[in-house]
Design an enzyme around this catalytic site. Structure first.
Site, short mmCIF file in Angstrom:
data_model
loop_
_atom_site.label_atom_id
_atom_site.label_comp_id
_atom_site.label_asym_id
_atom_site.label_seq_id
_atom_site.Cartn_x
_atom_site.Cartn_y
_atom_site.Cartn_z
N TYR A 198 35.52 44.19 42.73
CA TYR A 198 35.62 43.26 43.86
C TYR A 198 36.93 42.48 43.82
CZ TYR A 198 34.51 39.46 47.06
OH TYR A 198 34.55 38.56 48.10
N LYS A 216 40.24 42.99 46.35
CA LYS A 216 40.77 41.86 47.12
C LYS A 216 42.22 41.58 46.75
CE LYS A 216 37.07 40.56 49.44
NZ LYS A 216 37.00 40.80 50.87
#
Length: 143
Positions: free
Chosen positions: A45, A49
């Protein structure tokens, strides 16, 4: 959702969209990202990002606002046990997150939304990349 699907949605689709925005003449782009993002993170994650943010920086918008909240507090639990625990624990943890740790404080969805809107409409001479955290959200939401 598998790794490839996650990257396709959370990174590739956003980069395609922002590239189209840039080509259409958009000068300011805002992204809701996450605290502690890094293109070199071991977390899928946070790494995805971080890679997305690097791609956005490469597009050279006149102004790029990167919002880095920690826990976004919603009025109701929508995601099960982990969110239920977060909604109960964060109000107890927030007071001890001071100084350089205040960026990890939780933020209500309403306050964060207000900060994003205020940042978009304000006449800001600060060009380039702006990374915003908890204290910035609080200031923006009170304008």
């Amino acid at each position: 959702m598998g790794k490839e699907e996650f990257i396709k949605i959370d990174e590739d689709a956003v980069l395609d969209f922002t590239t189209a925005c840039k080509k259409a003449g958009v000068s300011h782009f805002e992204l809701l990202s996450s605290v502690a993002v890094s293109a070199t993170s071991s977390s899928l994650y946070l790494r995805t990002k971080g890679e997305l943010e690097e791609g956005l920086k490469d597009l050279c918008f006149e102004r790029l606002s990167l919002f880095h909240p920690s826990m976004i507090m919603t009025p109701t639990n929508r995601y099960g046990l982990s969110q239920a625990l977060t909604l109960k624990v964060m109000p107890w943890l927030d007071p001890i997150l001071i100084g350089s740790f205040n960026k990890y404080k939780s933020i209500s969805a309403e306050t964060l939304g207000t900060a994003i809107a205020m940042n978009a409409i304000q006449n800001n001479d600060a060009l380039g990349v702006l990374t915003l955290h908890w204290s910035d959200f609080i200031k923006l939401s009170k304008r």
